[in-house]
Scaffold this active site. Structure first.
Site, mmCIF file in Angstrom:
data_model
loop_
_atom_site.group_PDB
_atom_site.id
_atom_site.type_symbol
_atom_site.label_atom_id
_atom_site.label_comp_id
_atom_site.label_asym_id
_atom_site.label_seq_id
_atom_site.Cartn_x
_atom_site.Cartn_y
_atom_site.Cartn_z
ATOM 1 N N ARG A 78 10.671 -23.863 0.510
ATOM 2 C CA ARG A 78 11.038 -24.463 1.804
ATOM 3 C C ARG A 78 10.276 -25.782 1.939
ATOM 4 N NH1 ARG A 78 15.135 -23.859 4.376
ATOM 5 N NH2 ARG A 78 14.918 -21.597 4.407
ATOM 6 N N GLN A 102 23.586 -18.809 -1.602
ATOM 7 C CA GLN A 102 23.524 -20.114 -0.927
ATOM 8 C C GLN A 102 22.811 -21.141 -1.805
ATOM 9 O OE1 GLN A 102 23.958 -21.124 2.649
ATOM 10 N NE2 GLN A 102 22.080 -22.169 3.205
ATOM 11 N N ARG A 107 17.733 -24.099 -7.871
ATOM 12 C CA ARG A 107 16.453 -24.118 -7.143
ATOM 13 C C ARG A 107 15.653 -22.844 -7.333
ATOM 14 N NH1 ARG A 107 17.684 -23.356 -0.631
ATOM 15 N NH2 ARG A 107 18.963 -21.483 -0.776
ATOM 16 N N HIS A 190 17.994 -31.959 -2.157
ATOM 17 C CA HIS A 190 17.722 -31.489 -0.780
ATOM 18 C C HIS A 190 16.340 -31.958 -0.314
ATOM 19 C CE1 HIS A 190 17.580 -28.928 2.698
ATOM 20 N NE2 HIS A 190 18.608 -28.185 2.332
ATOM 21 N N ASP A 235 22.999 -30.760 11.544
ATOM 22 C CA ASP A 235 23.417 -30.337 10.202
ATOM 23 C C ASP A 235 24.782 -30.985 9.932
ATOM 24 O OD1 ASP A 235 23.747 -29.078 7.798
ATOM 25 O OD2 ASP A 235 23.683 -27.024 8.589
ATOM 26 N N GLU A 297 19.750 -35.706 2.383
ATOM 27 C CA GLU A 297 20.106 -35.016 1.138
ATOM 28 C C GLU A 297 21.299 -35.688 0.463
ATOM 29 O OE1 GLU A 297 20.925 -30.974 2.425
ATOM 30 O OE2 GLU A 297 19.479 -31.169 4.030
HETATM 31 O O1 LIG Z 1 17.821 -22.236 4.206
HETATM 32 P P1 LIG Z 1 18.409 -22.963 3.027
HETATM 33 O O2 LIG Z 1 19.289 -22.098 2.181
HETATM 34 O O3 LIG Z 1 17.351 -23.640 2.208
HETATM 35 O O4 LIG Z 1 19.331 -24.110 3.600
HETATM 36 C C1 LIG Z 1 18.808 -25.088 4.454
HETATM 37 C C2 LIG Z 1 19.913 -26.035 4.902
HETATM 38 O O5 LIG Z 1 20.424 -26.708 3.773
HETATM 39 C C3 LIG Z 1 21.390 -27.744 4.059
HETATM 40 O O6 LIG Z 1 20.797 -28.791 4.742
HETATM 41 C C4 LIG Z 1 22.557 -27.198 4.829
HETATM 42 O O7 LIG Z 1 23.412 -28.238 5.291
HETATM 43 C C5 LIG Z 1 22.104 -26.369 5.994
HETATM 44 O O8 LIG Z 1 23.247 -25.721 6.568
HETATM 45 C C6 LIG Z 1 21.078 -25.331 5.575
HETATM 46 O O9 LIG Z 1 20.660 -24.602 6.694
#
Ligand SMILES: O=P(O)(O)OC[C@H]1O[C@H](O)[C@H](O)[C@@H](O)[C@@H]1O
Length: 323
Positions: A78, A102, A107, A190, A235, A297
């Protein structure tokens, strides 16, 4: 593969010449650090090839890293610069990546450190040469666990290069399709930039860009009318119409603090979780930390890059700091 060193070492200078200032360097098999003779430094975890620190010559941190970030390889980091590949978010309607978690697996995979190199440049304003250092990392299916390989069964090879110069950081990702069939992918850098006070920040360079607002969940495109300020959860996926070389800049209290130039990356995600979302993220600390971070990003995430067998895609960002 370049030899490993447990203790900090300095890159060799040319034999026969007076010793030159050197880049000091260390690699403990879990993270790689490099420090320029002028004091600037970077630190990269092999887990995710995540840049977790970038400091200027005065030792001031330029990236935001959560105090609760997991750095032990149990969860995506994070903060810093996690790499998003081969899917941005989740894509249940995209067959090739629908089973992936996700932001994909780049990563959360352990990358290999491939080596380091230095180069010199002499700025117009000085006769002394400035050194920069490039660190290269690689990822291929050999490093993936069997579960990930079964969810994304393509033969690929990625090289991620992180170059530290006196006033800038360049991160560049090359994806090669080594398979005998095409695959589709998205990628994104990111980047969590550290800011002093998000309420004083303006983001310039996105005016007249179209964007999708992920907060209100609408899939309809909107158009940015002026500089963007952040006063709540943000976002947005921007696709500026301007050439990708036009910079996006972060201005704080009237002063430009970061300038982000993209190379071959058509989109820019701007993210700040604000209070409620930050509270819901277990690894986000302190909870007030959203006031000190802003994700800019650069990526290719609207639509898909199709790579035919033997094809490669390269995208990069250069972040320049103003002191
Ligand atoms: O919590 P993560 O999986 O690291 O994602 C963190 C963020 O990443 C990007 O910025 C997306 O646009 C967001 O929608 C998401 O919340």
């Amino acid at each position: 593969m370049v030899g490993r060193a447990n203790k900090p070492t300095a890159l060799a200078s040319t034999p026969g010449l007076a010793p030159q200032p050197q880049v000091s360097f260390s690699d403990d098999n879990s993270r790689v650090t490099a420090v320029l003779p002028t004091g600037e430094s970077i630190e990269v975890l092999l887990y995710g090839a995540t840049v977790i620190s970038w400091k200027d010559k005065d030792g001031t941190e330029k990236l935001w890293l959560s105090e609760a970030a997991k750095l032990d390889g149990t969860k995506a980091v994070r903060g810093g610069i996690p790499l998003v590949f081969p899917v941005f978010g989740t894509a249940s309607d995209h067959a090739q990546t629908s089973k992936l978690p996700q932001h994909g697996f780049a990563r959360t995979s352990r990358w290999e450190f491939l080596g380091k190199s230095t180069s010199e440049s002499t700025p117009a304003s000085s006769t002394a040469a400035d050194l920069s250092v490039k660190l290269d990392f690689g990822l291929s299916p050999a490093a993936l666990d069997s579960d990930t390989k079964s969810k994304w069964p393509y033969v690929f090879n990625m090289i991620y290069s992180v170059t530290l110069s006196r006033d800038s950081l360049t991160t560049s990702l090359v994806v090669n399709n080594d398979d005998d069939k095409p695959f589709e992918c998205q990628l994104l850098l990111h980047t969590y930039l550290r800011v002093q006070d998000i309420s004083k920040v303006e983001i310039k360079g996105l005016s007249s860009a179209t964007y999708i607002d992920k907060v209100n969940g609408s899939s309809s495109q909107q158009t940015q009318s002026s500089a963007l300020t952040i006063s709540g959860e943000t976002d947005r996926v921007y696709t500026p119409a301007t050439p990708p070389t036009d910079p996006v800049s972060v201005v704080e209290g009237g002063k430009t603090t970061f300038t982000v130039v993209r190379d071959n990356l058509s989109d820019v995600v701007v993210w700040n979780p604000w209070t409620e979302k930050a509270n819901g993220l277990a690894d986000f600390a302190p909870k007030e930390g959203y006031k000190n971070m802003l994700c800019i990003e650069p990526g290719s995430v609207v639509g898909w890059q199709t790579l035919e067998p033997g094809e490669a895609f390269e995208g990069a960002q250069t972040i320049t700091i103003s002191n």
